[in-house]
Every structure is written in C-alpha cells, then in structure tokens.
Design a protein around this motif. Structure first.
Motif, PDB file in Angstrom:
ATOM      1  N   GLY A   3      -1.104   7.303  10.604  1.00 16.16           N
ATOM      2  CA  GLY A   3      -0.925   7.691  12.006  1.00 16.16           C
ATOM      3  C   GLY A   3       0.529   7.687  12.415  1.00 16.16           C
ATOM      4  N   ARG A   4       1.297   6.763  11.861  1.00 18.91           N
ATOM      5  CA  ARG A   4       2.729   6.699  12.160  1.00 18.91           C
ATOM      6  C   ARG A   4       3.483   7.892  11.573  1.00 18.91           C
ATOM      7  N   LEU A   5       2.956   8.477  10.496  1.00 18.08           N
ATOM      8  CA  LEU A   5       3.679   9.533   9.791  1.00 18.08           C
ATOM      9  C   LEU A   5       3.390  10.937  10.309  1.00 18.08           C
ATOM     10  N   GLY A   6       2.421  11.084  11.205  1.00 22.96           N
ATOM     11  CA  GLY A   6       2.225  12.368  11.859  1.00 22.96           C
ATOM     12  C   GLY A   6       1.179  13.258  11.221  1.00 22.96           C
ATOM     13  N   GLU A   7       1.209  14.528  11.620  1.00 21.41           N
ATOM     14  CA  GLU A   7       0.119  15.441  11.283  1.00 21.41           C
ATOM     15  C   GLU A   7       0.104  15.875   9.821  1.00 21.41           C
ATOM     16  N   ARG A   8       1.178  15.672   9.100  1.00 21.97           N
ATOM     17  CA  ARG A   8       1.185  16.007   7.673  1.00 21.97           C
ATOM     18  C   ARG A   8       0.681  14.858   6.809  1.00 21.97           C
ATOM     19  N   ALA A   9       0.156  13.818   7.467  1.00 17.19           N
ATOM     20  CA  ALA A   9      -0.418  12.677   6.761  1.00 17.19           C
ATOM     21  C   ALA A   9      -1.869  12.487   7.176  1.00 17.19           C
ATOM     22  N   ALA A  10      -2.677  12.063   6.227  1.00 21.44           N
ATOM     23  CA  ALA A  10      -4.057  11.660   6.503  1.00 21.44           C
ATOM     24  C   ALA A  10      -4.345  10.464   5.605  1.00 21.44           C
ATOM     25  N   ALA A  11      -5.440   9.767   5.900  1.00 21.96           N
ATOM     26  CA  ALA A  11      -5.717   8.549   5.143  1.00 21.96           C
ATOM     27  C   ALA A  11      -7.209   8.382   4.892  1.00 21.96           C
ATOM     28  N   VAL A  12      -7.526   7.812   3.737  1.00 20.07           N
ATOM     29  CA  VAL A  12      -8.892   7.371   3.445  1.00 20.07           C
ATOM     30  C   VAL A  12      -8.809   6.044   2.696  1.00 20.07           C
ATOM     31  N   ALA A  13      -9.851   5.242   2.855  1.00 18.85           N
ATOM     32  CA  ALA A  13      -9.937   3.993   2.099  1.00 18.85           C
ATOM     33  C   ALA A  13     -10.304   4.315   0.652  1.00 18.85           C
ATOM     34  N   LEU A  14      -9.659   3.633  -0.283  1.00 18.76           N
ATOM     35  CA  LEU A  14      -9.962   3.850  -1.700  1.00 18.76           C
ATOM     36  C   LEU A  14      -9.762   2.559  -2.475  1.00 18.76           C
ATOM     37  N   ASP A  15     -10.803   2.096  -3.096  1.00 20.92           N
ATOM     38  CA  ASP A  15     -10.710   1.051  -4.107  1.00 20.92           C
ATOM     39  C   ASP A  15     -10.584   1.781  -5.436  1.00 20.92           C
ATOM     40  N   ILE A  16      -9.421   1.724  -6.050  1.00 17.05           N
ATOM     41  CA  ILE A  16      -9.164   2.569  -7.217  1.00 17.05           C
ATOM     42  C   ILE A  16     -10.012   2.194  -8.420  1.00 17.05           C
ATOM     43  N   ARG A  17     -10.742   1.097  -8.334  1.00 20.73           N
ATOM     44  CA  ARG A  17     -11.672   0.729  -9.415  1.00 20.73           C
ATOM     45  C   ARG A  17     -12.977   1.517  -9.341  1.00 20.73           C
ATOM     46  N   ASP A  18     -13.189   2.230  -8.238  1.00 18.62           N
ATOM     47  CA  ASP A  18     -14.467   2.896  -7.964  1.00 18.62           C
ATOM     48  C   ASP A  18     -14.382   4.388  -8.281  1.00 18.62           C
ATOM     49  N   PRO A  19     -15.051   4.858  -9.327  1.00 23.99           N
ATOM     50  CA  PRO A  19     -15.000   6.289  -9.673  1.00 23.99           C
ATOM     51  C   PRO A  19     -15.477   7.192  -8.542  1.00 23.99           C
ATOM     52  N   ASP A  20     -16.545   6.801  -7.856  1.00 25.14           N
ATOM     53  CA  ASP A  20     -17.037   7.619  -6.747  1.00 25.14           C
ATOM     54  C   ASP A  20     -16.019   7.676  -5.611  1.00 25.14           C
ATOM     55  N   GLY A  21     -15.313   6.584  -5.403  1.00 21.35           N
ATOM     56  CA  GLY A  21     -14.276   6.566  -4.383  1.00 21.35           C
ATOM     57  C   GLY A  21     -13.161   7.552  -4.678  1.00 21.35           C
ATOM     58  N   TRP A  22     -12.813   7.684  -5.959  1.00 22.73           N
ATOM     59  CA  TRP A  22     -11.794   8.659  -6.352  1.00 22.73           C
ATOM     60  C   TRP A  22     -12.243  10.084  -6.050  1.00 22.73           C
ATOM     61  N   VAL A  23     -13.483  10.388  -6.362  1.00 27.74           N
ATOM     62  CA  VAL A  23     -14.002  11.733  -6.075  1.00 27.74           C
ATOM     63  C   VAL A  23     -13.942  12.010  -4.578  1.00 27.74           C
ATOM     64  N   LYS A  24     -14.342  11.043  -3.778  1.00 28.21           N
ATOM     65  CA  LYS A  24     -14.319  11.213  -2.325  1.00 28.21           C
ATOM     66  C   LYS A  24     -12.890  11.386  -1.816  1.00 28.21           C
ATOM     67  N   ALA A  25     -11.934  10.682  -2.420  1.00 27.84           N
ATOM     68  CA  ALA A  25     -10.541  10.809  -1.996  1.00 27.84           C
ATOM     69  C   ALA A  25     -10.000  12.209  -2.289  1.00 27.84           C
ATOM     70  N   PHE A  26     -10.269  12.729  -3.485  1.00 23.09           N
ATOM     71  CA  PHE A  26      -9.830  14.087  -3.806  1.00 23.09           C
ATOM     72  C   PHE A  26     -10.498  15.108  -2.894  1.00 23.09           C
ATOM     73  N   ASP A  27     -11.787  14.896  -2.627  1.00 24.89           N
ATOM     74  CA  ASP A  27     -12.493  15.812  -1.721  1.00 24.89           C
ATOM     75  C   ASP A  27     -11.916  15.745  -0.304  1.00 24.89           C
ATOM     76  N   ALA A  28     -11.551  14.545   0.142  1.00 24.89           N
ATOM     77  CA  ALA A  28     -10.978  14.386   1.478  1.00 24.89           C
ATOM     78  C   ALA A  28      -9.626  15.076   1.583  1.00 24.89           C
ATOM     79  N   ALA A  29      -8.827  14.958   0.533  1.00 22.30           N
ATOM     80  CA  ALA A  29      -7.526  15.628   0.532  1.00 22.30           C
ATOM     81  C   ALA A  29      -7.702  17.138   0.614  1.00 22.30           C
ATOM     82  N   GLU A  30      -8.654  17.650  -0.165  1.00 25.54           N
ATOM     83  CA  GLU A  30      -8.887  19.096  -0.174  1.00 25.54           C
ATOM     84  C   GLU A  30      -9.409  19.581   1.171  1.00 25.54           C
ATOM     85  N   ALA A  31     -10.267  18.799   1.794  1.00 27.55           N
ATOM     86  CA  ALA A  31     -10.800  19.191   3.101  1.00 27.55           C
ATOM     87  C   ALA A  31      -9.715  19.205   4.163  1.00 27.55           C
ATOM     88  N   GLN A  32      -8.765  18.281   4.051  1.00 25.67           N
ATOM     89  CA  GLN A  32      -7.705  18.162   5.064  1.00 25.67           C
ATOM     90  C   GLN A  32      -6.552  19.121   4.814  1.00 25.67           C
TER      91      GLN A  32
END
Length: 284
Positions: free
Chosen positions: A50-79
């Motif tokens: 939020g501090r970095l502005g409109e060219r930034a977005a965020a999602v929670a990710l526990d990097i040990r979780d394979p499903d979390g990684w898929v969701k993170a890549f999907d979130a980046a693509e959607a945004q």
C-alpha cells in the motif's frame, strides 16, 4: 508481436514485507516495473504494498506451500499480467550451534531456505518456458561459499540452493529463460538484529554490513543486465569465495574472524546501536 520494454516487467518478490524484499520491491517500482509482493506475514506485506502505490500489489505466501505458489502466480497475472521475473528472496535463520538447535529448527531452515525456493523455481519454470521468456533471480548468501560456526544449517541450505540454481540453469540452457544468483554479505535487516542477540553469530559482524537498498539496486540492475552470478562486495566477495574452497585455510582464519566479529558486536551493544534494520529518514 511488440517486444515488452526492459523497464516494464512483472516481478514477483518473496519475503517482501520488510528488509531486502521490501527494498527490492521499492527499487523495482522506481525503475518502472510492476511488483507483486509476497510474504508469510499477510498484514505486513499488504501494508508495504500500500505504501508503494498502484504498481504494487500483495498476497500472503508461505513459500513452503506449493498451492500457495500457484495462487501467487495467478494473482500476479490477474493484477498485472504473467510474471516475467521471480525474485526468490525469502529466508529464515535460527541462530546457535548445530548441537543446540532442535531438529525442528534445523528442519524449518531447510524447508524455507531450500525447499521453499525450489518450489518457487519449480512453479515458475513451466509457466515462463511456455511463454518463451522469464528470469529467475535467487538471492542467496556469501555463506554459500563459506562454512562458518553458528551457521551450519543456514549455510548448508545456501550451499545447496546455489548448487540447485546453477544445475537448473544448466538444464535449461537451451531454453528461453535467464538465471541470476546473488550473494549479499551481512545486511542490515531484522535477521541481523536476531544474530546480534546471539554471541554464536559473531562472524556476521566481522565485516561491514550492507543495506537492503544496496542489495535491491544490484537485484534490479540484474533484471536488465542478467549476470549469471554476483558476489559483493566485489573484491572481498571473490576472496571469500576462493577461501571457501580450502577447509584448512578457513580453520586457520576463523579465530581471527570470530575475534573481529565479537569486538564489533560488543561495540554495537555497548553503544546501543541494536536497531540495525532501521532506515535513516524513515519510521516504520
């Protein structure tokens, strides 16, 4: 098809709530990129984004979780669109000598620093290869070259991560992907504050610590220049890399390195300079 400019990449950064990851995100945005910040601390990473502005977005990710990684890549693509650059930065440490850490603490370090980063690369490879471009950047450590007391498992994961990164790069050398690995020295983050609290981590203070902003500049420059491997400081980093090949040499040098580190650690404690992650001019 019009080629995407080098200054407009979609970048996914792990461990981006604070420290090096947050600095990488900020520097990447300043350079014209769009960044998905990820971190296990959902509230903190969203605050940073939020501090970095409109060219930034965020999602929670526990990097040990394979499903979390898929969701993170999907979130980046959607945004922003498909991820062009993955910056594997997240890592942890439990300080102390190997015999004093629990097996669970050893396992934690391996699962985050090694398996977590491996999972990110494994997730990115097919997606980037299918698109015909991509850049995988691994933020590793100078402990990838050195066996140091107090860092047995941490350094072990960094040795392994470097080997994994370079082996995958060789396997993919005929494909469209770029691979870069960087090895910062001690860096002024909350991890260094954690090390300051434990005398077994004295070697971390045997050299001048760099700043997250310095590491971030190197990472963002690498998006354009695509070096294979970077050590820094440039000269002493190369010396340490060579020294690490000779265990007998390290055994001779460690008493000197530890003594220097203990003196600097004590100086920081005596002078009250224990907020090592504080950024001048900014309150967090």
């Amino acid at each position: 098809m019009r080629k995407k400019p080098e200054t407009d990449r979609v970048v996914l950064v792990t461990g981006a709530a604070t420290g090096i990851g947050a600095a990488i995100a900020e520097a990447a945005i300043a350079a014209g990129h769009r960044v998905l910040l990820t971190d296990i601390d959902a509230e903190a990473v969203r605050t940073t984004a939020g501090r970095l502005g409109e060219r930034a977005a965020a999602v929670a990710l526990d990097i040990r979780d394979p499903d979390g990684w898929v969701k993170a890549f999907d979130a980046a693509e959607a945004q922003f669109g498909p991820v062009d650059v993955l910056v594997n930065n997240a890592g942890i440490i439990h300080t102390g000598h190997a015999r004093d850490l629990s097996l669970q603490q050893h396992r934690d370090i391996v699962e985050v620093n090694l398996l977590g980063a491996m999972t990110g690369i494994h997730t990115a490879l097919p997606r980037m290869t299918e698109r015909g471009r991509g850049h995988l950047i691994t933020v590793c450590s100078m402990t990838a070259f050195l066996a140091l007391p107090g860092y047995a498992t941490y350094g072990g994961t960094k040795h392994a991560l470097r080997a994994f990164h370079h082996a995958v790069a060789l396997e993919e050398r005929h494909g469209p992907l770029h691979f870069t690995i960087l090895h910062p020295p001690s860096t002024r983050t909350k991890m260094l504050e954690q090390e300051l609290a434990d005398p077994t981590s004295a070697t971390a203070f045997s050299e001048k610590a760099t700043t997250p902003q310095h590491v971030a500049r190197v990472v963002v420059d690498a998006i354009t220049t695509k070096p294979v491997e970077v050590v820094f400081p440039a000269f002493s980093g190369r010396v340490q890399r060579i020294a690490g090949v000779f265990p007998q040499l390290i055994r001779r040098l460690i008493p000197v390195i530890e003594a220097k580190g203990r003196r600097e650690r004590q100086r920081l404690i005596n002078t009250g300079k224990t907020r090592l992650s504080a950024v001048p001019g900014r309150t967090e």
